[in-house]
Scaffold this motif. Structure first.
Motif, PDB file in Angstrom:
ATOM      1  N   LEU A 184      75.548  -0.062 -71.563  1.00 31.18           N
ATOM      2  CA  LEU A 184      74.118   0.165 -71.962  1.00 31.18           C
ATOM      3  C   LEU A 184      73.077   1.168 -71.187  1.00 31.18           C
ATOM      4  O   LEU A 184      72.370   1.793 -71.665  1.00 31.18           O
ATOM      5  N   LEU A 185      73.499   1.228 -69.807  1.00 28.88           N
ATOM      6  CA  LEU A 185      72.912   2.029 -69.041  1.00 28.88           C
ATOM      7  C   LEU A 185      73.048   3.571 -68.900  1.00 28.88           C
ATOM      8  O   LEU A 185      72.362   4.151 -68.444  1.00 28.88           O
ATOM      9  N   LEU A 186      74.303   3.692 -69.381  1.00 30.54           N
ATOM     10  CA  LEU A 186      74.744   5.275 -69.479  1.00 30.54           C
ATOM     11  C   LEU A 186      73.752   6.088 -70.127  1.00 30.54           C
ATOM     12  O   LEU A 186      73.585   7.163 -69.618  1.00 30.54           O
ATOM     13  N   GLU A 187      73.578   5.810 -71.420  1.00 35.76           N
ATOM     14  CA  GLU A 187      72.466   6.512 -72.127  1.00 35.76           C
ATOM     15  C   GLU A 187      71.096   6.689 -71.338  1.00 35.76           C
ATOM     16  O   GLU A 187      70.621   7.817 -71.401  1.00 35.76           O
ATOM     17  N   VAL A 188      70.605   5.523 -70.872  1.00 36.19           N
ATOM     18  CA  VAL A 188      69.323   5.686 -70.158  1.00 36.19           C
ATOM     19  C   VAL A 188      69.353   6.414 -68.879  1.00 36.19           C
ATOM     20  O   VAL A 188      68.359   7.278 -68.880  1.00 36.19           O
ATOM     21  N   LEU A 189      70.524   6.361 -68.187  1.00 39.29           N
ATOM     22  CA  LEU A 189      70.512   7.019 -67.066  1.00 39.29           C
ATOM     23  C   LEU A 189      70.853   8.532 -67.031  1.00 39.29           C
ATOM     24  O   LEU A 189      70.779   9.409 -66.349  1.00 39.29           O
ATOM     25  N   SER A 190      71.758   9.005 -68.239  1.00 42.42           N
ATOM     26  CA  SER A 190      72.025  10.247 -68.566  1.00 42.42           C
ATOM     27  C   SER A 190      70.964  10.976 -69.005  1.00 42.42           C
ATOM     28  O   SER A 190      70.448  12.333 -68.694  1.00 42.42           O
ATOM     29  N   ASP A 191      70.249  10.699 -69.855  1.00 38.30           N
ATOM     30  CA  ASP A 191      69.172  11.339 -70.751  1.00 38.30           C
ATOM     31  C   ASP A 191      67.676  10.518 -70.530  1.00 38.30           C
ATOM     32  O   ASP A 191      66.574  11.270 -71.293  1.00 38.30           O
ATOM     33  N   PHE A 192      67.754   9.518 -70.052  1.00 40.39           N
ATOM     34  CA  PHE A 192      66.576   8.758 -69.951  1.00 40.39           C
ATOM     35  C   PHE A 192      65.780   8.581 -71.428  1.00 40.39           C
ATOM     36  O   PHE A 192      64.728   8.757 -71.641  1.00 40.39           O
TER      37      PHE A 192
END
Length: 375
Positions: A184-192
């Motif tokens: 779940l964090l990957l999208e947040v940390l990749s593209d905010f």
């Protein structure tokens, strides 16, 4: 290049085969921030930071990259994020991780009670979201899936709170959460950005400062690590820990501070279920100051026994402290006091009861003692 293009592993692919609009970074915002400025921020907060801490944090701020901080519990990982938030004048948004952490606890929820009341008050029930988009502001035309009924959770809050002073997002003890949470964090940390089906894609106007902490109870995924800069907080030497105690408990005599560091260092040599960290050393120091036990010539066995609850948090560990071990602790405290008196400001050698030699450099420490970093 469409803004809603699904992100790939490391970038968003454009229709021309190139790279689409990348996630905004904080390089412009912190372009003028220097290592000296950051060091001064740590100094004002009494957070003892070495050059490698300052440099890594500075790079994370300038590059707009999340900072993954690993180390033992009580080493000051959580405090680092708090110091950044207060020092940079920004809001701290904290997500405490735990086993079974679900998406609705991290992103958003709908206020179901308020939605139900709104539906019951409407003669026509739930309407289509298109009515709101078409400008219908009547009671019948509003959707219950709108901003009015949205409950922000930490991740969404951090993305939507951007501006001139974006928040510091602290994702604390990520290793406690399940591996699914990392995905779940990957999208947040990749593209905010995150996707809210009822509202669309929410992007941060200015990315938050992200600090992720881990106690290394399990290995984190390579995909998560790739998106972060890495910092490992080393366990402090005797001199570093003494400096932390002197800063955080300034009312304590310097010689007594050295004694207490000697006590906790000796306890860490025992096979305890939970070894005391820097946070426990600070608890011990505050306990000694509160009881006025620092007004003598040195710590006694009775004083140490009465204060065991500040450094040992398991019944089995408390029971392990025998009279012989108490004598060892008193001896370690005495040795630490003598070493501190003879090595003020320079390299320092502390000999424990078992003859082991521990060297301290007298330089600033990379760990601070805060109590929020403990289980």
């Amino acid at each position: 290049m469409g803004e809603d293009t699904e992100p790939t592993d490391d970038a968003t692919a454009g229709s021309d085969g190139g790279v689409a609009d990348e996630a905004p970074t904080e390089s412009d915002q912190f372009a003028d921030l220097t290592a000296a400025d950051l060091s001064e921020t740590f100094e004002r907060a009494d957070y003892v930071a070495e050059d490698d801490i300052v440099t890594t944090v500075l790079l994370a701020l300038r590059l707009g990259k999340p900072l993954l901080v690993e180390g033992e519990p009580g080493a000051g990982k959580t405090e680092l994020a708090k110091v950044l938030a207060s020092g940079l004048g920004e809001e701290l948004v904290r997500l405490q991780c735990y086993e079974g952490l679900a998406a609705e606890n991290t992103l958003y929820e709908w206020n179901y009670t308020k939605q139900l009341l709104a539906v019951q008050a409407s003669e026509s029930g739930v309407t289509e979201g298109a009515d709101t988009a078409n400008g219908d502001e009547s009671g019948r035309g509003e959707s219950v899936f709108s901003e009015e009924f949205l409950l922000e959770r930490p991740l969404l809050r951090a993305l939507r709170a951007g501006g001139d002073e974006p928040p510091v997002l602290l994702i604390d003890e990520v290793d406690r959460a399940d591996e699914e949470f990392e995905a779940l964090l990957l999208e947040v940390l990749s593209d905010f950005q995150v996707s809210v089906p009822e509202l669309g894609t929410v992007r941060a106007p200015t990315p938050p400062v992200v600090v992720i902490t881990s106690n290394r109870t399990r290995a984190l995924s390579d995909a998560l690590k790739r998106r972060c800069l890495y910092l490992y907080v080393e366990p402090p030497t005797f001199e570093k820990e003494r400096e932390i105690v002197r800063r955080k408990v300034p009312e304590l005599d310097a010689a007594v501070a050295a004694e207490l560091c000697g006590v906790t260092r000796r306890l860490r040599e025992e096979p305890l279920l939970k070894r005391p960290g820097v946070a426990e050393t600070l608890d011990l120091a505050r306990g000694v100051a509160a009881l006025g036990a620092d007004r003598g010539d040195g710590l006694s066995r009775d004083q140490l026994r009465s204060l065991l609850g500040t450094v040992l948090k398991e019944a089995e560990d408390v029971e392990r402290v025998s009279d012989d071990l108490l004598d060892d602790l008193v001896a370690a405290a005495s040795d630490a006091r003598a070493a501190a008196a003879g090595g003020d400001g320079g390299d320092e050698t502390v000999e424990s009861d078992g003859g082991e030699t521990v060297e301290g450099t007298g330089s600033a420490a990379s760990a601070d003692g805060e109590t929020d970093d403990r289980p």
